[in-house]
Design an enzyme around this catalytic site. Structure first.
Site, mmCIF file in Angstrom:
data_model
loop_
_atom_site.group_PDB
_atom_site.id
_atom_site.type_symbol
_atom_site.label_atom_id
_atom_site.label_comp_id
_atom_site.label_asym_id
_atom_site.label_seq_id
_atom_site.Cartn_x
_atom_site.Cartn_y
_atom_site.Cartn_z
ATOM 1 N N TRP A 62 0.813 -1.222 0.000
ATOM 2 C CA TRP A 62 0.000 0.000 0.000
ATOM 3 C C TRP A 62 0.845 1.270 0.000
ATOM 4 O O TRP A 62 1.874 1.358 0.667
ATOM 5 C CB TRP A 62 -0.887 -0.010 1.242
ATOM 6 C CG TRP A 62 -1.652 1.256 1.471
ATOM 7 C CD1 TRP A 62 -1.212 2.374 2.140
ATOM 8 C CD2 TRP A 62 -2.981 1.553 1.055
ATOM 9 N NE1 TRP A 62 -2.192 3.348 2.147
ATOM 10 C CE2 TRP A 62 -3.289 2.863 1.489
ATOM 11 C CE3 TRP A 62 -3.951 0.837 0.350
ATOM 12 C CZ2 TRP A 62 -4.512 3.468 1.236
ATOM 13 C CZ3 TRP A 62 -5.176 1.432 0.109
ATOM 14 C CH2 TRP A 62 -5.445 2.740 0.561
ATOM 15 N N MET A 63 0.344 2.289 -0.741
ATOM 16 C CA MET A 63 0.919 3.625 -0.705
ATOM 17 C C MET A 63 -0.199 4.643 -0.811
ATOM 18 O O MET A 63 -1.124 4.477 -1.613
ATOM 19 C CB MET A 63 1.900 3.838 -1.860
ATOM 20 C CG MET A 63 2.472 5.257 -1.945
ATOM 21 S SD MET A 63 3.612 5.493 -3.331
ATOM 22 C CE MET A 63 2.455 5.530 -4.709
ATOM 23 N N ASP A 65 -0.533 9.126 0.632
ATOM 24 C CA ASP A 65 -0.027 10.494 0.508
ATOM 25 C C ASP A 65 1.485 10.608 0.317
ATOM 26 O O ASP A 65 2.252 9.988 1.065
ATOM 27 C CB ASP A 65 -0.356 11.294 1.771
ATOM 28 C CG ASP A 65 -1.816 11.255 2.129
ATOM 29 O OD1 ASP A 65 -2.592 10.603 1.428
ATOM 30 O OD2 ASP A 65 -2.185 11.895 3.128
ATOM 31 N N SER A 122 1.326 11.766 7.766
ATOM 32 C CA SER A 122 1.965 12.694 6.829
ATOM 33 C C SER A 122 2.728 13.811 7.534
ATOM 34 O O SER A 122 2.475 14.132 8.688
ATOM 35 C CB SER A 122 0.916 13.306 5.908
ATOM 36 O OG SER A 122 0.369 12.335 5.061
ATOM 37 N N ASP A 187 -0.734 16.562 9.832
ATOM 38 C CA ASP A 187 -0.107 16.901 8.547
ATOM 39 C C ASP A 187 0.717 18.183 8.595
ATOM 40 O O ASP A 187 0.463 19.148 7.850
ATOM 41 C CB ASP A 187 -1.165 17.011 7.451
ATOM 42 C CG ASP A 187 -2.013 15.752 7.318
ATOM 43 O OD1 ASP A 187 -1.590 14.710 7.836
ATOM 44 O OD2 ASP A 187 -3.092 15.826 6.716
ATOM 45 N N GLU A 238 -7.106 18.279 5.004
ATOM 46 C CA GLU A 238 -5.856 17.535 5.186
ATOM 47 C C GLU A 238 -4.749 18.155 4.332
ATOM 48 O O GLU A 238 -4.990 18.947 3.428
ATOM 49 C CB GLU A 238 -6.044 16.064 4.783
ATOM 50 C CG GLU A 238 -7.015 15.300 5.669
ATOM 51 C CD GLU A 238 -7.045 13.814 5.358
ATOM 52 O OE1 GLU A 238 -6.854 13.017 6.295
ATOM 53 O OE2 GLU A 238 -7.269 13.456 4.185
#
Length: 523
Positions: A62-63, A65, A122, A187, A238
């Protein structure tokens, strides 16, 4: 056991021991650099179905942001949200890839993994060149990462690296910005503000942006907030970004851009981004007067969590090419998640005097061009025209049309038996669109199919420019020099590799058309 067999077994044990010791000795004498290379992350094979050929994807798992993007010592660093243990969201860590040209990427080992305080969400990376933080030896600087620790609460933490981002030491004084009692508080994006001579941190908190300031990169104080009464509020805000750019290239007229993503509630449904144009004085962001309508970053379904590279003299950003509505269900394996093309961002004034954020594919992408497959000038089209012997899945289209009588015109890409993705312009209603209703595999989620539109008027009243990148599983469309952009994933069948041009309701003039074969970034 007889003495003869005992002697044989003893001899075998001695031989095995000698072999093991010999291997160990050889490894100790091995070149350290060679050992490092053999332990790096595996690289993508590029042979799997729908594997992008010129967009970054991890070899597996998984990937989402992009984060921590920075240019440092001749290399572009792309960190990203990554689950190294599976192809679903979870165990969030920072993956890591590097490039010398923003196109050809090498995946490295995972940079940061979850700890007892939570997952690593993030954030951003900045260069502490002069050791302002005091975290490095003497005057020698390094990289500082700011990230959200997502445990029982979300707070902001710091880590630093002395080896160009390969390994990170988490700051003993964490958290540097404790949670003030806000559920969604994350973030961090850090930048240097020249006029106020201090470091600025942006955080998103629910559906607003909070600003903090610091002189030493470690101790942070609250400055202001923005957004409660501006923009779209259909979901949680976000991954913010803040930067200053000249308008129409005029260095004497500059504006600040605040970009914020939101999930859900975007223009195309699900997750997406919006931007604001105004001024920033080192404490507050103030929106320009008259900016009442929401300005969307991208009108497609698959452009989210946008982040720009730090430590550069221009703004180049990348986004996660997916949507939280169906990101967990897209039919790819062994990886799940891709990045958009890198784009250079600028501010331009349109024919009505509005300042718009424009995005253009970076010029380095021209190096991927192979054979020019199609070249056409001043061709009148009324109806459909298939391009003969076209058999490509990765290509670039650069086209200029003159609007004549046609109600609608454009391209049908990734065409096959019963499949096509339409990229067109509706002159009756003045919008650019991508239609992926029949683009291939679409039934993995009910929110995937659809037609996605961007309002766009012809330049000078009659010119439409289209710049399109088609990869194995995506179509990125830049309209009128990047004034409007649509980014969408597609999953066509193996034989869907035809291309055609069409015009409905009258004729259109193709003033120029160039189609280039694009090489894979691993070649």
């Amino acid at each position: 056991m007889t003495k003869k067999r005992q002697l044989l077994v003893s001899s075998m044990v001695i031989v095995v021991f000698i072999v093991v010791v010999s291997i160990w000795y050889v490894l100790q004498k091995e070149d350290p650099k060679q050992i490092e290379e053999t332990t790096e992350a595996s690289q993508a094979s590029y042979d799997e179905t729908w594997r992008p050929q010129f967009h970054y994807t991890p070899a597996k798992n998984w990937m989402n942001d992009p984060n921590g993007m920075v240019y440092y010592k001749g290399k572009y660093h792309l960190f990203y949200q990554h689950n190294p243990k599976g192809d679903q969201f979870g165990n969030m860590s920072w993956g890591h890839a590097v490039s010398e040209d923003l196109i050809h990427w090498k995946e490295l080992d995972v940079a940061m993994e979850p700890d007892e305080y939570g997952m690593i969400f993030s954030g951003s990376v900045v260069v502490d060149e002069d050791n302002t933080s005091g975290l490095f030896q003497g005057d020698e600087g390094g990289l500082i990462a700011y990230y959200t620790s997502a445990g029982d609460v979300q707070d902001q933490r710091l880590a630093y690296s002395t080896d160009e981002g390969k390994t990170w030491t988490k700051y003993e004084g964490n958290p540097i910005v404790p949670n003030p009692g806000i559920k969604d508080f994350r973030d961090p994006v850090v930048m240097w503000h020249e006029e106020s001579e201090k470091w600025i941190m942006l955080l998103v908190a629910g559906d607003k942006v909070m600003f903090y300031g610091s002189d030493n990169m470690v101790d942070w104080s609250y400055l202001s907030e923005f957004g409660s009464d501006h923009g779209a509020h259909g979901g949680v805000w976000e991954t913010p970004e803040l930067f200053e750019l000249p308008v129409d290239g005029n260095q004497d007229q500059k504006k600040w851009v605040l970009q914020v993503d939101m999930n859900p509630g975007s223009i195309a449904g699900g997750s997406g981004g919006q931007y604001f144009i105004g001024d920033f004085d080192g404490k507050e962001f103030k929106l320009d007067r008259g900016q009442t309508e929401t300005k969307w970053t991208d009108y497609g379904k698959d452009f989210y969590a946008t982040q720009a590279f730090n430590n550069m003299d221009k703004v180049i950003w990348i986004a996660w090419m997916s949507n939280w509505q169906y990101a967990a269900d897209i039919p790819t394996s062994p990886w799940r998640g891709a990045m958009s093309l890198p784009r250079e961002v600028s501010l331009t004034t349109n024919d009505r005097g509005e300042i718009l954020l424009t995005q253009q594919p970076i010029k380095e992408l021209d190096d991927l061009r192979g054979e020019k497959l199609i070249e056409m000038e001043n061709r009148t089209l009324d109806g459909s025209m298939s391009l003969p012997e076209f058999d490509e899945r990765t290509y670039e289209i650069v086209a200029t049309f003159r609007v004549d009588e046609a109600d609608e015109f454009g391209f049908k890409v990734a065409q096959g038996e019963g499949e096509e993705t339409i990229v067109g312009y509706d002159d009756q209603n003045n919008y650019l669109f991508t239609d992926r209703n029949n683009s291939g595999v679409t039934d993995f989620h009910p929110e995937f199919s659809g037609v996605f539109r961007a309002p766009m008027e012809a330049m000078d009243g009659y010119t439409i420019k289209l710049h399109i990148y088609v990869d194995e599983s995506s179509v990125e469309v830049f309209g009128n020099n990047g004034q409007k952009v649509l980014t969408n994933q597609i999953f066509p069948s193996e034989g869907s590799d035809d291309l055609s041009i069409y015009s409905y309701g009258g004729n259109v003039t193709i003033e120029s058309l160039d189609v280039y074969d694009l090489e894979s970034m691993h070649e």
